[in-house]
Write a protein that holds these residues in place. Structure first.
Motif, PDB file in Angstrom:
ATOM      1  N   ALA A 191       0.838  -1.203   0.000  1.00 14.93           N
ATOM      2  CA  ALA A 191       0.000   0.000   0.000  1.00 14.93           C
ATOM      3  C   ALA A 191       0.874   1.255   0.000  1.00 14.93           C
ATOM      4  O   ALA A 191       1.225   1.783  -1.054  1.00 14.93           O
ATOM      5  CB  ALA A 191      -0.947  -0.031   1.188  1.00 14.93           C
ATOM      6  N   ILE A 192       1.276   1.728   1.161  1.00 16.28           N
ATOM      7  CA  ILE A 192       2.033   2.970   1.231  1.00 16.28           C
ATOM      8  C   ILE A 192       3.444   2.808   0.675  1.00 16.28           C
ATOM      9  O   ILE A 192       4.033   3.742   0.129  1.00 16.28           O
ATOM     10  CB  ILE A 192       2.072   3.508   2.683  1.00 16.28           C
ATOM     11  CG1 ILE A 192       2.715   4.889   2.737  1.00 16.28           C
ATOM     12  CG2 ILE A 192       2.781   2.544   3.607  1.00 16.28           C
ATOM     13  CD1 ILE A 192       1.985   5.945   1.922  1.00 16.28           C
ATOM     14  N   GLY A 193       3.990   1.589   0.767  1.00 15.62           N
ATOM     15  CA  GLY A 193       5.322   1.364   0.208  1.00 15.62           C
ATOM     16  C   GLY A 193       5.378   1.607  -1.287  1.00 15.62           C
ATOM     17  O   GLY A 193       6.382   2.093  -1.819  1.00 15.62           O
ATOM     18  N   SER A 194       4.278   1.307  -1.986  1.00 14.99           N
ATOM     19  CA  SER A 194       4.248   1.516  -3.435  1.00 14.99           C
ATOM     20  C   SER A 194       4.214   2.991  -3.790  1.00 14.99           C
ATOM     21  O   SER A 194       4.535   3.384  -4.921  1.00 14.99           O
ATOM     22  CB  SER A 194       3.024   0.813  -4.031  1.00 14.99           C
ATOM     23  OG  SER A 194       1.825   1.430  -3.595  1.00 14.99           O
ATOM     24  N   VAL A 331      -7.572   6.156  -1.821  1.00 11.92           N
ATOM     25  CA  VAL A 331      -7.326   4.948  -1.055  1.00 11.92           C
ATOM     26  C   VAL A 331      -6.250   4.104  -1.740  1.00 11.92           C
ATOM     27  O   VAL A 331      -6.128   4.088  -2.976  1.00 11.92           O
ATOM     28  CB  VAL A 331      -8.636   4.148  -0.880  1.00 11.92           C
ATOM     29  CG1 VAL A 331      -9.099   3.547  -2.203  1.00 11.92           C
ATOM     30  CG2 VAL A 331      -8.495   3.089   0.198  1.00 11.92           C
ATOM     31  N   LEU A 332      -5.460   3.422  -0.938  1.00 11.57           N
ATOM     32  CA  LEU A 332      -4.358   2.598  -1.435  1.00 11.57           C
ATOM     33  C   LEU A 332      -4.783   1.137  -1.524  1.00 11.57           C
ATOM     34  O   LEU A 332      -5.414   0.607  -0.604  1.00 11.57           O
ATOM     35  CB  LEU A 332      -3.151   2.718  -0.500  1.00 11.57           C
ATOM     36  CG  LEU A 332      -2.595   4.142  -0.323  1.00 11.57           C
ATOM     37  CD1 LEU A 332      -1.575   4.165   0.813  1.00 11.57           C
ATOM     38  CD2 LEU A 332      -1.969   4.632  -1.619  1.00 11.57           C
ATOM     39  N   ASP A 333      -4.425   0.487  -2.619  1.00  8.15           N
ATOM     40  CA  ASP A 333      -4.667  -0.944  -2.772  1.00  8.15           C
ATOM     41  C   ASP A 333      -3.892  -1.707  -1.697  1.00  8.15           C
ATOM     42  O   ASP A 333      -2.740  -1.364  -1.430  1.00  8.15           O
ATOM     43  CB  ASP A 333      -4.201  -1.368  -4.177  1.00  8.15           C
ATOM     44  CG  ASP A 333      -4.466  -2.834  -4.461  1.00  8.15           C
ATOM     45  OD1 ASP A 333      -5.640  -3.226  -4.456  1.00  8.15           O
ATOM     46  OD2 ASP A 333      -3.477  -3.577  -4.648  1.00  8.15           O
ATOM     47  N   PRO A 334      -4.470  -2.682  -0.999  1.00  5.93           N
ATOM     48  CA  PRO A 334      -5.729  -3.389  -1.245  1.00  5.93           C
ATOM     49  C   PRO A 334      -6.904  -2.919  -0.387  1.00  5.93           C
ATOM     50  O   PRO A 334      -7.833  -3.681  -0.154  1.00  5.93           O
ATOM     51  CB  PRO A 334      -5.359  -4.820  -0.874  1.00  5.93           C
ATOM     52  CG  PRO A 334      -4.444  -4.642   0.310  1.00  5.93           C
ATOM     53  CD  PRO A 334      -3.650  -3.394   0.014  1.00  5.93           C
ATOM     54  N   TYR A 335      -6.865  -1.678   0.097  1.00  3.64           N
ATOM     55  CA  TYR A 335      -7.930  -1.178   0.963  1.00  3.64           C
ATOM     56  C   TYR A 335      -9.072  -0.593   0.123  1.00  3.64           C
ATOM     57  O   TYR A 335      -8.913  -0.287  -1.064  1.00  3.64           O
ATOM     58  CB  TYR A 335      -7.386  -0.111   1.918  1.00  3.64           C
ATOM     59  CG  TYR A 335      -6.317  -0.621   2.853  1.00  3.64           C
ATOM     60  CD1 TYR A 335      -6.651  -1.264   4.040  1.00  3.64           C
ATOM     61  CD2 TYR A 335      -4.969  -0.481   2.551  1.00  3.64           C
ATOM     62  CE1 TYR A 335      -5.671  -1.745   4.896  1.00  3.64           C
ATOM     63  CE2 TYR A 335      -3.973  -0.958   3.397  1.00  3.64           C
ATOM     64  CZ  TYR A 335      -4.330  -1.585   4.570  1.00  3.64           C
ATOM     65  OH  TYR A 335      -3.357  -2.060   5.407  1.00  3.64           O
ATOM     66  N   PRO A 360      -7.254  -5.789   4.799  1.00  4.97           N
ATOM     67  CA  PRO A 360      -6.795  -7.020   5.461  1.00  4.97           C
ATOM     68  C   PRO A 360      -5.968  -6.852   6.724  1.00  4.97           C
ATOM     69  O   PRO A 360      -5.530  -7.843   7.298  1.00  4.97           O
ATOM     70  CB  PRO A 360      -5.950  -7.684   4.363  1.00  4.97           C
ATOM     71  CG  PRO A 360      -5.390  -6.530   3.597  1.00  4.97           C
ATOM     72  CD  PRO A 360      -6.450  -5.473   3.609  1.00  4.97           C
ATOM     73  N   THR A 361      -5.720  -5.614   7.203  1.00  2.91           N
ATOM     74  CA  THR A 361      -4.820  -5.449   8.358  1.00  2.91           C
ATOM     75  C   THR A 361      -5.503  -4.806   9.561  1.00  2.91           C
ATOM     76  O   THR A 361      -4.818  -4.400  10.499  1.00  2.91           O
ATOM     77  CB  THR A 361      -3.616  -4.563   7.982  1.00  2.91           C
ATOM     78  OG1 THR A 361      -4.079  -3.213   7.754  1.00  2.91           O
ATOM     79  CG2 THR A 361      -2.902  -5.074   6.747  1.00  2.91           C
ATOM     80  N   ILE A 362      -6.807  -4.713   9.577  1.00  3.44           N
ATOM     81  CA  ILE A 362      -7.486  -3.909  10.586  1.00  3.44           C
ATOM     82  C   ILE A 362      -7.744  -4.703  11.860  1.00  3.44           C
ATOM     83  O   ILE A 362      -8.397  -5.742  11.836  1.00  3.44           O
ATOM     84  CB  ILE A 362      -8.808  -3.343  10.021  1.00  3.44           C
ATOM     85  CG1 ILE A 362      -8.516  -2.493   8.776  1.00  3.44           C
ATOM     86  CG2 ILE A 362      -9.528  -2.501  11.079  1.00  3.44           C
ATOM     87  CD1 ILE A 362      -9.741  -1.988   8.061  1.00  3.44           C
ATOM     88  N   GLY A 363      -7.202  -4.197  12.954  1.00  2.00           N
ATOM     89  CA  GLY A 363      -7.386  -4.820  14.262  1.00  2.00           C
ATOM     90  C   GLY A 363      -8.000  -3.836  15.226  1.00  2.00           C
ATOM     91  O   GLY A 363      -7.336  -2.888  15.647  1.00  2.00           O
ATOM     92  N   ASP A 364      -9.254  -4.010  15.553  1.00  2.00           N
ATOM     93  CA  ASP A 364      -9.925  -3.085  16.452  1.00  2.00           C
ATOM     94  C   ASP A 364      -9.363  -3.251  17.864  1.00  2.00           C
ATOM     95  O   ASP A 364      -8.849  -4.307  18.234  1.00  2.00           O
ATOM     96  CB  ASP A 364     -11.424  -3.319  16.436  1.00  2.00           C
ATOM     97  CG  ASP A 364     -12.214  -2.040  16.693  1.00  2.00           C
ATOM     98  OD1 ASP A 364     -11.587  -1.044  17.070  1.00  2.00           O
ATOM     99  OD2 ASP A 364     -13.444  -2.047  16.528  1.00  2.00           O
ATOM    100  N   GLY A 365      -9.474  -2.209  18.667  1.00  7.65           N
ATOM    101  CA  GLY A 365      -8.854  -2.204  19.986  1.00  7.65           C
ATOM    102  C   GLY A 365      -9.553  -3.081  21.002  1.00  7.65           C
ATOM    103  O   GLY A 365     -10.776  -3.246  20.976  1.00  7.65           O
ATOM    104  N   PRO A 378     -11.430  -8.657   5.470  1.00  9.31           N
ATOM    105  CA  PRO A 378     -11.370  -7.601   4.448  1.00  9.31           C
ATOM    106  C   PRO A 378     -12.738  -7.122   3.978  1.00  9.31           C
ATOM    107  O   PRO A 378     -12.842  -6.063   3.359  1.00  9.31           O
ATOM    108  CB  PRO A 378     -10.605  -8.273   3.306  1.00  9.31           C
ATOM    109  CG  PRO A 378      -9.787  -9.328   3.963  1.00  9.31           C
ATOM    110  CD  PRO A 378     -10.643  -9.844   5.073  1.00  9.31           C
ATOM    111  N   GLU A 379     -13.785  -7.897   4.261  1.00  3.96           N
ATOM    112  CA  GLU A 379     -15.127  -7.493   3.840  1.00  3.96           C
ATOM    113  C   GLU A 379     -15.809  -6.598   4.864  1.00  3.96           C
ATOM    114  O   GLU A 379     -16.821  -5.960   4.558  1.00  3.96           O
ATOM    115  CB  GLU A 379     -16.003  -8.729   3.603  1.00  3.96           C
ATOM    116  CG  GLU A 379     -15.629  -9.553   2.376  1.00  3.96           C
ATOM    117  CD  GLU A 379     -14.313 -10.294   2.551  1.00  3.96           C
ATOM    118  OE1 GLU A 379     -14.082 -10.822   3.671  1.00  3.96           O
ATOM    119  OE2 GLU A 379     -13.506 -10.314   1.592  1.00  3.96           O
ATOM    120  N   GLU A 380     -15.282  -6.528   6.080  1.00  2.00           N
ATOM    121  CA  GLU A 380     -15.913  -5.743   7.134  1.00  2.00           C
ATOM    122  C   GLU A 380     -15.444  -4.289   7.065  1.00  2.00           C
ATOM    123  O   GLU A 380     -14.263  -4.021   6.819  1.00  2.00           O
ATOM    124  CB  GLU A 380     -15.574  -6.322   8.504  1.00  2.00           C
ATOM    125  CG  GLU A 380     -16.200  -7.675   8.781  1.00  2.00           C
ATOM    126  CD  GLU A 380     -15.835  -8.171  10.169  1.00  2.00           C
ATOM    127  OE1 GLU A 380     -16.591  -7.886  11.117  1.00  2.00           O
ATOM    128  OE2 GLU A 380     -14.783  -8.833  10.307  1.00  2.00           O
TER     129      GLU A 380
END
Length: 513
Positions: A191-194, A331-335, A360-365, A378-380
């Motif tokens: 994502a941001i690396g690209s 928005v950056l791929d894959p988000y 695919p990287t989202i972790g709620d607190g 990734p669908e949520e």
């Protein structure tokens, strides 16, 4: 205190194919890319190669295992930015344990509270911080003393296994822990690396610390996947030390918060920023006057990015090659990104609503380290808590935090709109607008201003109020101006609007109306 084994893969949807353990993946990239013997980190006079880094991480993992740390255990990492932090962080991950960095500038009571939340089996900190913790404590020197013997291979894990957790800033309540997986770093790079396009020729420097998810990505997760060098400084930088570091080490990629860039621009040597290849800004809304000044100085090398601790790093980026001023980009791929109304119904382009992100990287607190990590599929859709709109071309404009919206005369006011207007005055260093409950019980706006040295406060206040009255709808016009020397911020540097709201009608310094 030993928690559940968090090495079990947690469903996160598809992630790039990697050698499950992040440290094994990073070492494999360095070997395949031919940069094992290149410099990875610079701290003062010390230069550490990638080979030396991975050897030190392996020794640290061996020492931790000897101290009883097992895969899945949580280890609190209370070290300032530096090589010791990175080797400890990677050593924890190599062992299959979970690293939880914490702000070393916290008060002792806050450190103890962080320990209570994290529930670690071990704390790694400097010797002078031992007394702040109740759990077993070791220092980097202790870990080096316990090294020796064979180095076991990195603990085998799936890419979805938990690797580390980051504390939320606590601006809206008690801090929580957001857990991230070994495979998340590869997604950040995609994502941001690209967009950053870091190479082996780059020298990176972040004034955002590594206890921050943003700073951890800037100084560890992103550069180590690209073979770059990274400069680390234990002390938090000010304007002078940051500019000195940029020059001394020929930094090419720099990361900071909007408020820090604002201070840099006020420094007489701010022209040194022109030597950067990329200047990334994140952490808060970028005030329009600061953005204008940075664009005038840097042109398309300015990169305005946006992410959250829950996401792990940037999910929106504006620049460097394609940008639209006054936005945080696309928005950056894959988000994926959308704006919804109060019922969760998606809104058409150009309509203000609530920002949501999926990926695919989202972790709620979670409130405790022993609680099952929350990982969204990734669908949520994850609600960021921001008010935003998306234009026809997909550019996102952030309007402010939903909990920062002020209600005056029954109407919603976005403080950023007022702040951007009044902040254009060159005599204003920083400005925050928030509502105040007056002694009459009527709510109206107040402008809190940090003025440039030498500014005539009476004249400046009158000018700001006149500008607001001329340019804004009446209910958006501040009733008064109060001058302050600093604005309240939490230890991560984020503005605490609630502290200003709570100040009420009385102030230590005279109000100018």
């Amino acid at each position: 205190m030993r928690g559940p084994d968090t090495t079990t893969a947690i469903p996160t949807g598809p992630v790039p194919a990697v050698d499950g353990n992040l440290v094994a993946h990073l070492e494999g990239l360095a070997r395949a890319g031919g940069w094992l013997d290149a410099t990875a980190y610079i701290e003062d006079a010390e230069h550490l190669t990638y080979r030396g880094l991975f050897d030190a991480a392996a020794d640290t993992a061996t020492a931790l295992a000897g101290l009883g740390v097992r895969p899945g255990d949580r280890v609190l990492l209370a070290l300032p930015d530096g090589i010791d932090f990175v080797t400890a962080f990677l050593g924890i991950l190599r062992l299959g344990a979970v690293a939880i960095p914490v702000n070393t500038l916290f008060h002792e009571s806050e450190l103890r509270r962080s320990e209570e939340i994290a529930e670690p089996v071990l704390v790694v900190c400097r010797d002078e911080a031992r007394q702040a913790f109740t759990e077993k404590v070791v220092t980097p020197l202790d870990l080096r003393t316990h090294t020796g013997g064979p180095r076991p291979a990195p603990h085998p894990v799936e890419p979805g296994a938990i690797a580390f957790a980051a504390f939320t800033s606590g601006t809206t309540g008690a801090p929580k822990l957001c857990f991230h997986a070994h495979g998340d770093a590869a997604v950040f790079d995609r994502a941001i690396g690209s967009v950053l396009r870091i190479t082996r020729d780059d020298v990176c420097y972040s004034v955002s610390r590594m206890y921050f998810a943003y700073g951890l990505g800037n100084s560890v997760l992103l550069p180590l996947q690209r073979g770059a060098r990274t400069v680390l400084t234990a002390e938090r930088a000010d304007e002078h030390t940051a500019l000195t570091t940029l020059t001394a080490h020929h930094v090419t990629v720099f990361y900071g918060q909007p408020s820090f860039y604002a201070r840099l621009l006020s420094h007489p040597d701010h022209h040194r920023l022109r030597t950067l290849r990329a200047a990334a800004v994140a952490g808060e809304l970028l005030p329009h006057p600061v953005e204008d000044a940075l664009r005038a100085l840097l042109g398309d090398r300015l990169l305005n990015i946006c992410g959250t601790t829950e996401i792990g790093h940037a999910v929106l980026a504006n620049g460097p090659e394609v940008s639209r001023p006054r936005t945080v980009g696309r928005v950056l791929d894959p988000y994926r990104v959308r704006v919804v109304d109060d019922t969760g119904t998606p809104l058409p382009a150009g309509t203000e609503g609530r920002l949501q992100i999926a990926g695919p990287t989202i972790g709620d607190g979670v409130r405790r380290g022993s609680a099952p990590p929350i990982r969204l599929t990734p669908e949520e859709w994850y609600a960021t808590g921001d008010a935003a709109l998306i234009d026809d071309d997909g550019y996102v404009t952030l309007l402010g935090r939903l909990d920062d919206i002020e209600i005056v005369a029954g109407a919603n006011v976005h403080p950023a709109e007022v702040e951007d207007l009044l902040g254009r005055d060159p005599r204003v260093r920083e400005i925050v607008v928030c509502s105040v409950r007056r002694a009459s019980r009527v709510t109206s706006l107040r402008a809190h201003v940090v003025a440039e040295d030498g500014a005539d406060r009476e004249e400046l206040a009158a000018s700001l109020l006149a500008t607001a009255a001329r340019e804004l709808t009446w209910y958006k016009v501040p009733e008064d101006v109060v001058f302050v020397t600093t604005l309240p911020r939490n230890p991560t540097g984020k503005l605490l609007r609630r502290a200003l709201r709570a100040s009420g009608p009385a102030q230590e310094e005279p109000l100018v109306r």
